[in-house]
Structures are given as structure tokens and as C-alpha cells.
Design a protein around this motif. Structure first.
Motif, PDB file in Angstrom:
ATOM      1  N   UNK A 131      25.008  79.037  49.027  1.00 35.84           N
ATOM      2  CA  UNK A 131      25.697  79.991  48.304  1.00 35.84           C
ATOM      3  C   UNK A 131      27.309  80.036  48.435  1.00 35.84           C
ATOM      4  N   UNK A 132      27.541  78.668  48.230  1.00 40.26           N
ATOM      5  CA  UNK A 132      29.141  78.339  47.954  1.00 40.26           C
ATOM      6  C   UNK A 132      29.399  77.923  46.380  1.00 40.26           C
ATOM      7  N   UNK A 133      30.677  77.999  46.044  1.00 40.97           N
ATOM      8  CA  UNK A 133      30.801  77.793  44.685  1.00 40.97           C
ATOM      9  C   UNK A 133      31.128  76.403  44.223  1.00 40.97           C
ATOM     10  N   UNK A 134      31.654  75.324  45.519  1.00 37.57           N
ATOM     11  CA  UNK A 134      31.896  74.247  45.311  1.00 37.57           C
ATOM     12  C   UNK A 134      31.144  73.293  46.157  1.00 37.57           C
ATOM     13  N   UNK A 135      30.965  72.055  45.813  1.00 39.78           N
ATOM     14  CA  UNK A 135      30.162  70.954  46.857  1.00 39.78           C
ATOM     15  C   UNK A 135      30.890  71.031  47.903  1.00 39.78           C
ATOM     16  N   UNK A 136      32.206  70.605  47.964  1.00 40.06           N
ATOM     17  CA  UNK A 136      33.094  70.727  49.224  1.00 40.06           C
ATOM     18  C   UNK A 136      32.583  71.981  50.459  1.00 40.06           C
ATOM     19  N   UNK A 137      32.750  73.038  49.765  1.00 36.03           N
ATOM     20  CA  UNK A 137      32.507  74.506  50.500  1.00 36.03           C
ATOM     21  C   UNK A 137      31.043  74.336  51.212  1.00 36.03           C
ATOM     22  N   UNK A 187      23.824  64.336  53.251  1.00 34.30           N
ATOM     23  CA  UNK A 187      23.740  63.691  52.144  1.00 34.30           C
ATOM     24  C   UNK A 187      23.810  64.219  50.903  1.00 34.30           C
ATOM     25  N   UNK A 188      24.695  64.194  50.012  1.00 33.12           N
ATOM     26  CA  UNK A 188      24.489  65.374  48.617  1.00 33.12           C
ATOM     27  C   UNK A 188      24.669  64.234  47.889  1.00 33.12           C
ATOM     28  N   UNK A 200      27.801  62.035  48.255  1.00 33.93           N
ATOM     29  CA  UNK A 200      28.519  62.223  49.242  1.00 33.93           C
ATOM     30  C   UNK A 200      28.060  62.415  50.596  1.00 33.93           C
ATOM     31  N   UNK A 201      28.666  61.709  51.636  1.00 31.89           N
ATOM     32  CA  UNK A 201      28.169  61.486  52.957  1.00 31.89           C
ATOM     33  C   UNK A 201      29.046  62.393  53.821  1.00 31.89           C
ATOM     34  N   UNK A 202      28.531  62.888  54.852  1.00 32.34           N
ATOM     35  CA  UNK A 202      29.523  63.728  55.705  1.00 32.34           C
ATOM     36  C   UNK A 202      28.949  63.901  57.081  1.00 32.34           C
TER      37      UNK A 202
END
Length: 228
Positions: free
Chosen positions: A122-128, A141-142, A150-152
């Protein structure tokens, strides 16, 4: 585990492919939504390196209960748990069941695409969204389509770029990404190298019709990889 003898129908899926290479799936899970605890080989699970749970299991109370049993057994045996969200529908309509399945402990890795990530958290950006995913999992992994993935982890993030190709059919790309990434991790590659290999296999897949690459092509891609 006991043999499957329950009545039911085989799962079916109608796939609608549009000119932009995107697809819409109309899916009937069939007996796969009726997996019982007795159908799980817990001894084999305890000897495994990874347990993969798909978000679709949350749409069935019986399959969800069986998944919870498998997750509990995996945690007790120190087996890595990987989870694939699978669909925006799961992230939106089965969100509570999905989060409950993960429990209070972090899983090893979550796979999802960018839209599933934002809906699930429920976040507006991929980073969040990634910030929230890292509360649920040690690694995430997105996937981002033509932009790669994007891996994190808690300490690092990286963009894995994708080769520029002309996509004609994206059917099966998400499943192939998860499968090839887990294969590469199981072979000892780090997350960046595994995700890079998965991105390359998907770039090859979307240039062809159908959800799978021939095993010979996958082997060729594996042997020709350049590890990070």
C-alpha cells in the motif's frame, strides 16, 4: 505423502494476448487449490534448500493451511523460504491472508513485480514498497519489465538492467524469473548474479510465443552467463 484420490478438475487457464505483448489470464486453479497437509512430503522438505510458496495458495483456505504447515516445517529445519506474490489480484484481494501466511518472522526472499509490490505494501512508489517488503523478507526482488529488476537487502539495493529486445509475448516471464533466479541461487550465485541470469532468460523468453524456453536454450544461457 498420500496419493491424490480426491475428485476434482484439472486447472485451466485462458490467456488473452494483446498486440503490446501483455497478457490477461482467466484462471481456474482446479485441484491445485485442494492441497492437503498429507500431500506434502515433509521429510523431503526438511532436506531442501528452498521452499517456494506461491501467493495463489492464499486464495484457497485449504491450500493456505497446507502452506502454513510447510512454512512452519521449513523454519524448524532452517530451510530458506521464498515467496512469490504471483498476481496483483493476490496483493489486493488476498492481502490479509498473504501477510498472515508470512507470519511474524521474515522469509528469506520475496519475488514480485513493481505493481504487486506497491499494492501489497500500500505504498505509492517502488522505493517505498521495497522499504516495507524488507520488513517481511531478508531479500526482495522486484521485476520491472523492460527495465529489468530491482534487488534489495537491508544494506544494499541494485538495479539489474535488461537487454533491449522486442517482446511479442510476456506469458510465463514472471514464473521463469522466479524459477531461474532460485536455480542460480541454489547453484551458489549471489543475488545480483542470480537476478541477472533470470533477467536474461526472461528477455529471451518474451521474444517467442509460449510460456517456456526449451531446456537446451536455458542450458546455453546458463553456460554463457557472466557472473557478477
Amino acid at each position: 505423502p498420500k496419493l491424490w484420490k480426491a475428485p476434482g478438475s484439472t486447472g485451466q487457464c485462458f490467456v488473452l494476448l494483446t498486440d503490446d505483448a501483455d497478457r490477461t489470464m482467466v484462471t481456474h486453479l482446479g485441484v491445485s487449490s485442494q492441497i492437503e497437509v498429507e500431500n506434502i512430503d515433509l521429510d523431503l522438505l526438511r532436506k531442501s534448500r528452498y521452499l517456494l510458496i506461491e501467493g495463489y495458495q492464499c486464495s484457497s483456505s485449504q491450500a493456505n493451511a497446507s502452506s502454513n504447515t510447510a512454512i512452519k516445517a521449513a523454519r524448524q529445519a532452517d530451510v530458506n523460504i521464498a515467496v512469490s506474490v504471483c498476481d496483483e489480484f493476490i496483493a489486493e484481494q488476498c492481502r490479509e491472508q498473504f501477510l498472515a501466511m508470512l507470519g511474524q518472522e521474515s522469509v528469506d526472499i520475496i519475488f514480485c513485480n513493481q505493481f504487486e509490490a506497491m499494492k501489497l505494501t500500500e505504498q505509492p512508489t517502488v522505493s517505498q514498497a521495497i522499504d516495507k517488503l524488507l520488513v517481511m523478507a531478508k531479500r526482495c526482488v522486484v521485476t520491472q519489465g523492460a527495465q529489468g529488476a530491482m534487488i534489495a537487502t537491508a544494506n544494499d539495493r541494485a538495479q539489474i538492467s535488461a537487454p533491449k529486445v522486442t517482446a511479442i509475448d510476456t506469458l510465463g516471464a514472471g514464473d521463469q524469473f522466479v524459477g531461474t533466479c532460485l536455480f542460480a541461487l541454489n547453484q551458489g550465485l549471489n543475488l545480483a548474479a542470480a537476478a541477472q541470469f533470470a533477467v536474461k532468460t526472461c528477455a529471451e523468453l518474451v521474444q517467442h510465443f509460449g510460456p517456456r524456453l526449451p531446456s537446451e536454450k536455458l542450458q546455453q544461457l546458463w553456460l554463457g552467463r557472466v557472473d557478477i
